[in-house]
Every structure is written in C-alpha cells, then in structure tokens.
Design a protein around this motif. Structure first.
Motif, PDB file in Angstrom:
ATOM      1  N   TRP A 107      -7.513 -24.922  38.009  1.00 31.73           N
ATOM      2  CA  TRP A 107      -6.905 -25.817  38.999  1.00 31.73           C
ATOM      3  C   TRP A 107      -6.718 -25.084  40.327  1.00 31.73           C
ATOM      4  O   TRP A 107      -6.973 -25.652  41.396  1.00 31.73           O
ATOM      5  CB  TRP A 107      -5.568 -26.343  38.490  1.00 31.73           C
ATOM      6  N   SER A 108      -6.304 -23.821  40.265  1.00 33.81           N
ATOM      7  CA  SER A 108      -6.155 -23.034  41.494  1.00 33.81           C
ATOM      8  C   SER A 108      -7.501 -22.888  42.195  1.00 33.81           C
ATOM      9  O   SER A 108      -7.588 -23.004  43.429  1.00 33.81           O
ATOM     10  CB  SER A 108      -5.586 -21.652  41.162  1.00 33.81           C
ATOM     11  N   VAL A 109      -8.551 -22.643  41.412  1.00 30.64           N
ATOM     12  CA  VAL A 109      -9.897 -22.512  41.989  1.00 30.64           C
ATOM     13  C   VAL A 109     -10.349 -23.830  42.596  1.00 30.64           C
ATOM     14  O   VAL A 109     -10.946 -23.875  43.680  1.00 30.64           O
ATOM     15  CB  VAL A 109     -10.904 -22.029  40.929  1.00 30.64           C
ATOM     16  N   GLY A 110     -10.058 -24.932  41.904  1.00 34.56           N
ATOM     17  CA  GLY A 110     -10.421 -26.246  42.429  1.00 34.56           C
ATOM     18  C   GLY A 110      -9.779 -26.512  43.778  1.00 34.56           C
ATOM     19  O   GLY A 110     -10.420 -27.029  44.704  1.00 34.56           O
ATOM     20  N   GLU A 111      -8.500 -26.139  43.914  1.00 34.61           N
ATOM     21  CA  GLU A 111      -7.822 -26.315  45.194  1.00 34.61           C
ATOM     22  C   GLU A 111      -8.478 -25.464  46.281  1.00 34.61           C
ATOM     23  O   GLU A 111      -8.622 -25.907  47.427  1.00 34.61           O
ATOM     24  CB  GLU A 111      -6.344 -25.954  45.064  1.00 34.61           C
ATOM     25  N   TYR A 112      -8.864 -24.244  45.921  1.00 33.81           N
ATOM     26  CA  TYR A 112      -9.555 -23.383  46.893  1.00 33.81           C
ATOM     27  C   TYR A 112     -10.848 -24.047  47.371  1.00 33.81           C
ATOM     28  O   TYR A 112     -11.139 -24.070  48.573  1.00 33.81           O
ATOM     29  CB  TYR A 112      -9.876 -22.026  46.266  1.00 33.81           C
ATOM     30  N   ALA A 287      -9.754 -16.991  44.687  1.00 33.59           N
ATOM     31  CA  ALA A 287      -9.717 -18.452  44.530  1.00 33.59           C
ATOM     32  C   ALA A 287      -8.741 -18.884  43.441  1.00 33.59           C
ATOM     33  O   ALA A 287      -8.070 -19.918  43.566  1.00 33.59           O
ATOM     34  CB  ALA A 287     -11.108 -18.989  44.230  1.00 33.59           C
ATOM     35  N   GLY A 288      -8.650 -18.104  42.376  1.00 32.69           N
ATOM     36  CA  GLY A 288      -7.748 -18.463  41.281  1.00 32.69           C
ATOM     37  C   GLY A 288      -6.419 -17.739  41.325  1.00 32.69           C
ATOM     38  O   GLY A 288      -5.631 -17.819  40.379  1.00 32.69           O
ATOM     39  N   ASP A 289      -6.150 -17.042  42.410  1.00 29.18           N
ATOM     40  CA  ASP A 289      -4.991 -16.163  42.499  1.00 29.18           C
ATOM     41  C   ASP A 289      -3.933 -16.752  43.423  1.00 29.18           C
ATOM     42  O   ASP A 289      -4.012 -16.612  44.645  1.00 29.18           O
ATOM     43  CB  ASP A 289      -5.448 -14.788  43.007  1.00 29.18           C
ATOM     44  N   THR A 290      -2.955 -17.446  42.840  1.00 28.54           N
ATOM     45  CA  THR A 290      -1.846 -17.993  43.617  1.00 28.54           C
ATOM     46  C   THR A 290      -0.531 -17.652  42.923  1.00 28.54           C
ATOM     47  O   THR A 290      -0.500 -17.409  41.704  1.00 28.54           O
ATOM     48  CB  THR A 290      -1.939 -19.525  43.768  1.00 28.54           C
ATOM     49  N   VAL A 291       0.551 -17.644  43.669  1.00 31.06           N
ATOM     50  CA  VAL A 291       1.867 -17.372  43.091  1.00 31.06           C
ATOM     51  C   VAL A 291       2.195 -18.421  42.039  1.00 31.06           C
ATOM     52  O   VAL A 291       2.588 -18.108  40.906  1.00 31.06           O
ATOM     53  CB  VAL A 291       2.950 -17.353  44.195  1.00 31.06           C
ATOM     54  N   GLY A 293       0.199 -20.541  40.460  1.00 30.94           N
ATOM     55  CA  GLY A 293      -0.738 -20.536  39.346  1.00 30.94           C
ATOM     56  C   GLY A 293      -0.466 -19.413  38.364  1.00 30.94           C
ATOM     57  O   GLY A 293      -0.483 -19.622  37.140  1.00 30.94           O
ATOM     58  N   HIS A 294      -0.208 -18.217  38.859  1.00 30.33           N
ATOM     59  CA  HIS A 294       0.065 -17.092  37.974  1.00 30.33           C
ATOM     60  C   HIS A 294       1.323 -17.318  37.139  1.00 30.33           C
ATOM     61  O   HIS A 294       1.329 -17.081  35.927  1.00 30.33           O
ATOM     62  CB  HIS A 294       0.191 -15.804  38.784  1.00 30.33           C
ATOM     63  N   LEU A 295       2.387 -17.778  37.774  1.00 32.83           N
ATOM     64  CA  LEU A 295       3.629 -17.976  37.029  1.00 32.83           C
ATOM     65  C   LEU A 295       3.510 -19.055  35.949  1.00 32.83           C
ATOM     66  O   LEU A 295       4.301 -19.082  35.007  1.00 32.83           O
ATOM     67  CB  LEU A 295       4.762 -18.347  37.994  1.00 32.83           C
ATOM     68  N   ALA A 296       2.515 -19.901  36.072  1.00 30.88           N
ATOM     69  CA  ALA A 296       2.333 -20.977  35.094  1.00 30.88           C
ATOM     70  C   ALA A 296       1.496 -20.559  33.886  1.00 30.88           C
ATOM     71  O   ALA A 296       1.415 -21.300  32.896  1.00 30.88           O
ATOM     72  CB  ALA A 296       1.665 -22.179  35.766  1.00 30.88           C
ATOM     73  N   LEU A 297       0.877 -19.380  33.922  1.00 24.99           N
ATOM     74  CA  LEU A 297      -0.134 -19.030  32.922  1.00 24.99           C
ATOM     75  C   LEU A 297       0.428 -18.884  31.512  1.00 24.99           C
ATOM     76  O   LEU A 297      -0.124 -19.423  30.550  1.00 24.99           O
ATOM     77  CB  LEU A 297      -0.871 -17.755  33.330  1.00 24.99           C
ATOM     78  N   ALA A 298       1.501 -18.136  31.356  1.00 26.79           N
ATOM     79  CA  ALA A 298       2.047 -17.943  30.010  1.00 26.79           C
ATOM     80  C   ALA A 298       2.546 -19.261  29.426  1.00 26.79           C
ATOM     81  O   ALA A 298       2.311 -19.561  28.249  1.00 26.79           O
ATOM     82  CB  ALA A 298       3.162 -16.909  30.036  1.00 26.79           C
ATOM     83  N   GLY A 299       3.235 -20.065  30.238  1.00 27.09           N
ATOM     84  CA  GLY A 299       3.708 -21.356  29.758  1.00 27.09           C
ATOM     85  C   GLY A 299       2.567 -22.254  29.326  1.00 27.09           C
ATOM     86  O   GLY A 299       2.661 -22.965  28.315  1.00 27.09           O
ATOM     87  N   TYR A 300       1.480 -22.208  30.090  1.00 31.40           N
ATOM     88  CA  TYR A 300       0.302 -23.032  29.780  1.00 31.40           C
ATOM     89  C   TYR A 300      -0.274 -22.660  28.413  1.00 31.40           C
ATOM     90  O   TYR A 300      -0.507 -23.519  27.554  1.00 31.40           O
ATOM     91  CB  TYR A 300      -0.741 -22.821  30.871  1.00 31.40           C
ATOM     92  N   VAL A 301      -0.495 -21.378  28.203  1.00 29.84           N
ATOM     93  CA  VAL A 301      -1.163 -20.959  26.979  1.00 29.84           C
ATOM     94  C   VAL A 301      -0.219 -21.003  25.778  1.00 29.84           C
ATOM     95  O   VAL A 301      -0.637 -21.316  24.654  1.00 29.84           O
ATOM     96  CB  VAL A 301      -1.792 -19.559  27.179  1.00 29.84           C
ATOM     97  N   MET A 302       1.067 -20.747  25.995  1.00 28.08           N
ATOM     98  CA  MET A 302       2.003 -20.785  24.871  1.00 28.08           C
ATOM     99  C   MET A 302       2.299 -22.213  24.429  1.00 28.08           C
ATOM    100  O   MET A 302       2.673 -22.442  23.276  1.00 28.08           O
ATOM    101  CB  MET A 302       3.290 -20.050  25.241  1.00 28.08           C
ATOM    102  N   ALA A 303       2.119 -23.195  25.305  1.00 30.45           N
ATOM    103  CA  ALA A 303       2.237 -24.595  24.889  1.00 30.45           C
ATOM    104  C   ALA A 303       1.139 -24.928  23.878  1.00 30.45           C
ATOM    105  O   ALA A 303       1.370 -25.637  22.890  1.00 30.45           O
ATOM    106  CB  ALA A 303       2.140 -25.516  26.101  1.00 30.45           C
TER     107      ALA A 303
END
Length: 328
Positions: A107-112, A287-291, A293-303
């Motif tokens: 999603w971060s890359v898509g926004e870029y 492109a995929g590196d945003t504040v 986006g990064h903070l959402a990564l663990a929550g995304y995968v642990m869900a």
C-alpha cells in the motif's frame, strides 16, 4: 498461552511494532524480546522455545537446523517484505506456516506510484526548477492530468493491486501485462490483460515485477524507444527489470518522464546531467518506507497469525509455497 519470540533488535521493534500491537501481543502471548547484538545463534535459541517467531529487517537468516528433530516454531511472522532472504523454501515443507507483511508495504508503494504519476503528469519538477532559477510561468507550456488516461502495469503483484485500487477514482483504463494473470482474475481486479508491448504503449506505465530471471531486462532499449512521447514511467520494483541507461537517455532528451525508486546497481552512479534533469524524479528505494507503514507491519502480520491459530484461516500475508518461484 502460546510462546512468542520477537527476533529483532529493540530499535527495529520500535520501528515496526505500534504501541497498540505491542499491547495485543503481550496480552495474548508469553513474549520473549531479543536483545542486541542479534546473532544467528541467538535467534536459534529464541526460536527453539517459541511457538511463533516474529521477525523483521535485520533478523539473521533462519537456519534449517532450528527445525531439526521436529522442534522450532510452527509459525514465522515476518514484519517486513520478502521472506526469501530469511528462510529456506524447504522449511515450508516441514509444516511451518509463514506470513509476511509485504501486503501492507504494497500500500505504501502504491501511494508512492500514484504520487509519482501525478507529480510528473503535472510537470511539477519542471516548474519547481524554473521558479528556483528565478523564473515564473513558462510560455506555451503546461502540465497534464492522470484522470481518464490509460495506465499500463507490468506485473500483477501486491504493489500493483494497491495501485490499481488507488487509481479507481481517476477513471483510468488499466491494462496489465503478467503471464500468470488470467482473464477471470483480471476482471476481478477491474483491469484487462495486455501484451507487454500494449502495456508499454500507454501514457502512464508502472513496473511491479519481482527480481527473477524472467524479468531481468524485461523492458529493453528497443521497448523504451517505442514508449509514446511524453509518457510517464515509474519503476518502484527492481532496477534490473528496466534498461536504466536507455530510459535515462530518453528522459535526458526530453522525450519521456520517469520516476525511479530502484536502480541497477544500488546505490546508483549517476552523472550531473541526470541529477539535474527535471524530467526525472529520483528517490533512494523508499517507496515502501513510511512512518505509518512501518508501524503497521507487526499488527498486520500478527492479525494473520491470530486468524491462523484460532480459525485455520490463511490471511492475506500467507506465504504460499506454490508461489515461491515467482514471489518477490
């Protein structure tokens, strides 16, 4: 209570685990947090006594010996993108389920990609250069729009799908070149399939292919010569997929506009003429590196991990062994 080992440095944990995700993790699991330095042997010891292993960038490659004798975590949750540098394909055949947060990064890359298309369509770098040089409006020159134009996408990856979603309000006709995309799946995405040549014939082109043997040199100098005049080309995927020299040459000549977030090699060796070219938008693989986006990564995968453990449901981050050869 299941045991979870967080195999990342405290700095990385603070980068990819939000306060909310940390609270949920500690409520549900018996958690062991890694310390620095993070070594292969240290991670192996953490993994040996865990049911779930949470990893990210900087986690040493997981040795297959971790799972020798039937031990080791049954779930690996990677709060980052590709898992190919983390784990061997054979481990998946040992009953280990792997999840990746690549879909959230997409999603971060898509926004870029959307931002790059709009920036170059409006010729904002040209106007920025002009006003910094003391100029004002350039006579007889104006930018264009993305709305209603055809967009050619190379590769139906997760980043491509994110961009397709973001393009919908702009009323674009989206065509996708991907040998693995059939008509039924294309229709579900709201796009249609196309040949490579057709996709490269669009006024907006975005590259979303993985770095595999089949994609290296995919867009050759011959292809670039046939891209329509004034087209916008975005490459946020992999540098080797596009003939970088040929694309830069066409941008320097003023014929094409390009946004490059990836290069071959990285970091690139670019001359002054390239660095000062207003037809180019150059970024350092972010492109995929945003504040956010990064903070959402663990929550995304642990869900996904929770759904898998509770319901046996394979969420969007599931790493399918069958797709390993063509995965990014």
């Amino acid at each position: 209570m299941s045991r979870l080992a967080v195999a990342m440095t405290p700095q990385r944990a603070a980068d990819v685990i939000s306060a909310e995700a940390r609270q949920l993790i500690e409520k549900r699991y018996e958690v062991t947090w890694a310390d620095e330095p993070l070594t292969e042997d240290g991670v192996a010891r953490l993994a040996a006594f865990s049911d779930v292993l949470l990893t990210s960038w900087g986690t040493p490659r997981l040795n297959r010996a971790i799972w020798s004798g039937g031990g080791g975590p049954r779930v690996v949750a990677h709060a980052a993108g590709t898992v190919k540098k983390l784990i061997d394909r054979e481990v998946l055949d040992q009953g280990v389920t792997v999840f990746s947060a690549a879909g959230r990064i997409a999603w971060s890359v898509g926004e870029y990609c959307l931002a790059a298309m709009l920036t170059l369509a409006r010729r904002l770098p040209l106007f920025d250069t002009a006003i910094r040089a003391g100029g004002w409006k350039q006579s007889g020159f104006r930018g264009g729009e993305l709305t209603g134009h055809r967009v050619g996408i190379l590769g139906a990856s997760s980043t491509a799908r994110a961009l397709i979603t973001l393009l919908r309000p702009f009323g674009c006709e989206v065509v996708v070149y991907d040998p693995y995309l059939d008509e039924e799946r294309a229709a579900a995405l709201g796009v249609r399939t196309a040949t490579l040549e057709e996709a490269l014939g669009c006024p907006f082109i975005s590259v979303h292919v993985p770095d595999v043997a089949e994609t290296r040199g995919l867009v050759s100098a011959r292809h670039i010569e046939r891209i329509p005049d004034h087209a916008v080309v975005v490459n946020s995927a992999r540098g080797p997929a596009v003939d970088q020299g040929a694309l830069l040459e066409q941008a320097l000549a003023g014929r094409l506009f390009a946004a490059l977030d990836v290069f071959d090699p990285e970091p690139p060796h670019l001359g002054e003429s390239v660095l000062s070219c207003p037809n180019l938008l150059l970024t350092p693989h972010i492109a995929g590196d945003t504040v956010d986006g990064h903070l959402a990564l663990a929550g995304y995968v642990m869900a996904d991990v929770a759904d898998w453990l509770d319901k046996g449901v394979r969420g969007p981050g599931f790493v399918d062994p069958a797709s390993w050869p063509i995965a990014a």
